[in-house]
Scaffold this motif. Sequence first.
Motif, PDB file in Angstrom:
ATOM      1  N   LEU A 174       1.059  -1.260   0.039  1.00 25.60           N
ATOM      2  CA  LEU A 174      -0.115  -0.126   0.085  1.00 25.60           C
ATOM      3  C   LEU A 174       0.902   1.208   0.039  1.00 25.60           C
ATOM      4  O   LEU A 174       2.056   1.040   0.661  1.00 25.60           O
ATOM      5  N   SER A 175       0.299   2.521  -0.826  1.00 28.05           N
ATOM      6  CA  SER A 175       1.194   3.495  -0.720  1.00 28.05           C
ATOM      7  C   SER A 175       1.405   4.218   0.736  1.00 28.05           C
ATOM      8  O   SER A 175       0.427   4.161   1.469  1.00 28.05           O
ATOM      9  N   SER A 176       2.479   4.643   0.926  1.00 28.49           N
ATOM     10  CA  SER A 176       2.741   5.231   2.236  1.00 28.49           C
ATOM     11  C   SER A 176       2.115   6.566   2.431  1.00 28.49           C
ATOM     12  O   SER A 176       2.070   7.300   3.406  1.00 28.49           O
ATOM     13  N   ASP A 177       1.685   6.989   0.954  1.00 28.28           N
ATOM     14  CA  ASP A 177       1.044   8.283   1.144  1.00 28.28           C
ATOM     15  C   ASP A 177      -0.225   8.407   1.705  1.00 28.28           C
ATOM     16  O   ASP A 177      -0.952   9.443   2.085  1.00 28.28           O
ATOM     17  N   GLN A 178      -0.857   7.268   1.886  1.00 27.29           N
ATOM     18  CA  GLN A 178      -2.237   7.264   2.409  1.00 27.29           C
ATOM     19  C   GLN A 178      -2.102   6.545   3.683  1.00 27.29           C
ATOM     20  O   GLN A 178      -1.760   5.452   3.863  1.00 27.29           O
ATOM     21  N   GLN A 179      -2.887   6.987   4.814  1.00 29.23           N
ATOM     22  CA  GLN A 179      -2.941   6.720   6.035  1.00 29.23           C
ATOM     23  C   GLN A 179      -4.586   6.185   6.525  1.00 29.23           C
ATOM     24  O   GLN A 179      -4.639   5.975   7.705  1.00 29.23           O
ATOM     25  N   GLN A 180      -5.234   6.206   5.451  1.00 25.54           N
ATOM     26  CA  GLN A 180      -6.770   5.720   5.859  1.00 25.54           C
ATOM     27  C   GLN A 180      -6.775   4.002   5.935  1.00 25.54           C
ATOM     28  O   GLN A 180      -6.065   3.617   5.275  1.00 25.54           O
ATOM     29  N   ASP A 181      -7.891   3.713   6.601  1.00 26.06           N
ATOM     30  CA  ASP A 181      -8.075   2.290   6.554  1.00 26.06           C
ATOM     31  C   ASP A 181      -8.457   1.740   5.202  1.00 26.06           C
ATOM     32  O   ASP A 181      -9.234   2.658   4.393  1.00 26.06           O
ATOM     33  N   ALA A 182      -8.441   0.599   4.871  1.00 27.99           N
ATOM     34  CA  ALA A 182      -8.595  -0.058   3.579  1.00 27.99           C
ATOM     35  C   ALA A 182      -9.471  -1.231   3.712  1.00 27.99           C
ATOM     36  O   ALA A 182      -9.246  -1.908   4.793  1.00 27.99           O
ATOM     37  N   THR A 183     -10.316  -1.473   2.718  1.00 30.55           N
ATOM     38  CA  THR A 183     -10.820  -2.894   2.674  1.00 30.55           C
ATOM     39  C   THR A 183     -10.389  -3.560   1.447  1.00 30.55           C
ATOM     40  O   THR A 183     -10.540  -3.326   0.100  1.00 30.55           O
ATOM     41  N   MET A 184      -9.901  -4.901   1.635  1.00 31.05           N
ATOM     42  CA  MET A 184      -9.452  -5.645   0.570  1.00 31.05           C
ATOM     43  C   MET A 184     -10.453  -6.826   0.308  1.00 31.05           C
ATOM     44  O   MET A 184     -10.924  -7.308   1.285  1.00 31.05           O
ATOM     45  N   THR A 185     -10.805  -7.053  -0.916  1.00 27.98           N
ATOM     46  CA  THR A 185     -11.735  -8.023  -1.332  1.00 27.98           C
ATOM     47  C   THR A 185     -11.154  -9.026  -2.526  1.00 27.98           C
ATOM     48  O   THR A 185     -10.803  -8.245  -3.432  1.00 27.98           O
ATOM     49  N   GLN A 198     -10.177  -6.076   6.555  1.00 22.06           N
ATOM     50  CA  GLN A 198     -10.048  -4.821   6.771  1.00 22.06           C
ATOM     51  C   GLN A 198      -8.688  -4.662   7.135  1.00 22.06           C
ATOM     52  O   GLN A 198      -7.907  -5.377   7.870  1.00 22.06           O
ATOM     53  N   ILE A 199      -8.142  -3.567   6.461  1.00 20.49           N
ATOM     54  CA  ILE A 199      -6.552  -3.300   6.780  1.00 20.49           C
ATOM     55  C   ILE A 199      -6.435  -1.885   7.505  1.00 20.49           C
ATOM     56  O   ILE A 199      -6.843  -0.757   6.883  1.00 20.49           O
ATOM     57  N   ALA A 200      -5.568  -1.813   8.601  1.00 20.77           N
ATOM     58  CA  ALA A 200      -5.520  -0.483   9.260  1.00 20.77           C
ATOM     59  C   ALA A 200      -4.775   0.244   8.499  1.00 20.77           C
ATOM     60  O   ALA A 200      -3.742   0.146   7.590  1.00 20.77           O
ATOM     61  N   GLY A 201      -5.080   1.685   8.692  1.00 17.05           N
ATOM     62  CA  GLY A 201      -4.377   2.842   7.814  1.00 17.05           C
ATOM     63  C   GLY A 201      -2.640   2.904   7.937  1.00 17.05           C
ATOM     64  O   GLY A 201      -2.102   3.129   6.859  1.00 17.05           O
ATOM     65  N   ALA A 202      -2.162   2.280   9.108  1.00 13.20           N
ATOM     66  CA  ALA A 202      -0.846   2.478   9.270  1.00 13.20           C
ATOM     67  C   ALA A 202      -0.048   1.224   8.710  1.00 13.20           C
ATOM     68  O   ALA A 202       1.268   1.229   8.678  1.00 13.20           O
ATOM     69  N   THR A 203      -0.856   0.251   8.003  1.00 14.30           N
ATOM     70  CA  THR A 203      -0.071  -1.082   7.483  1.00 14.30           C
ATOM     71  C   THR A 203       0.054  -0.600   5.905  1.00 14.30           C
ATOM     72  O   THR A 203      -0.546  -0.014   5.315  1.00 14.30           O
ATOM     73  N   ASN A 204       1.464  -0.901   5.616  1.00 20.73           N
ATOM     74  CA  ASN A 204       1.809  -0.926   4.319  1.00 20.73           C
ATOM     75  C   ASN A 204       2.065  -2.034   3.486  1.00 20.73           C
ATOM     76  O   ASN A 204       2.123  -2.221   2.120  1.00 20.73           O
ATOM     77  N   VAL A 205       2.279  -3.355   4.204  1.00 23.60           N
ATOM     78  CA  VAL A 205       2.389  -4.435   3.505  1.00 23.60           C
ATOM     79  C   VAL A 205       1.407  -5.355   3.933  1.00 23.60           C
ATOM     80  O   VAL A 205       1.448  -5.832   5.263  1.00 23.60           O
ATOM     81  N   VAL A 206       0.646  -6.347   3.322  1.00 20.64           N
ATOM     82  CA  VAL A 206      -0.263  -7.082   3.487  1.00 20.64           C
ATOM     83  C   VAL A 206      -0.077  -8.497   3.188  1.00 20.64           C
ATOM     84  O   VAL A 206       0.178  -8.598   1.728  1.00 20.64           O
TER      85      VAL A 206
END
Length: 236
Positions: A174-185, A198-206
């Motif tokens: 995930l881009s380090s420029d974005q700190q918002q939570d994300a949903t991955m489907t 659900q992915i926390a905004g501080a996470t960059n690698v999933v």
Amino acid sequence: MDDPNTPGFDKGFDFATGYGLIKATDAVEQVRFPNSYVKDLDLKPLCSPNPQLVRNWQINNPNPFEVPVTWQVSGTNQQSALTAPPGKSTFSTSPSYVYGIPLPQLVLLTWQDNFLFDHLDLAFSTTAVCGKDVPSAANSDQNLTASGKTLQNGKPALTEVYPNPSDGMFKLYLSSDQQQDATMTLYSADGRQLMTRQIAGATNVVDIDATSYKPGIYFLKLVQGNQVKTIKLVRR
């Protein structure tokens, strides 16, 4: 074939040999199957008077007979079954949006051959306007899945998945420029939802574990704020 218990050489039916020898080659030649062999169909996107509302598609059937087909827009409930006549025929779909942002539209066309095996062709839609544009790579929906697409402030909201193709273990960056939570489907190629997370905004690698799924094509949809991206994954 002759009945040795009767005088002379028998022709036609006799009680020792019946009607005689079956000619297997002549019998096989009477089978109709080779004359109706199903050749592969071809799917291609067409221009539309208003691509924001309607997307058009063309099926090219090279066979001299009708072929039953099914089409589906990946990741949606848009689907239908129809009979493709010889030559060219068309159908239409509706584009999809999330928070006003267009999603890449990928259509899958399936049909069966003489052995009842499924065959597949797929194509991305186009935003080409009839009378103005010609469908090309420049206006293909495939561009919406590119890692360099800028959606806000000139920066990519979401980055990519590596390795891709993979034997089953993917990593989402995930881009380090974005700190918002994300949903991955994760979706299968036929549009079935396989998993969501659900992915926390501080996470960059999933880590994405797809080892339990069969080899093939899958689609990962990411929603982060009002930013949406779809990535094609290839499971080897």
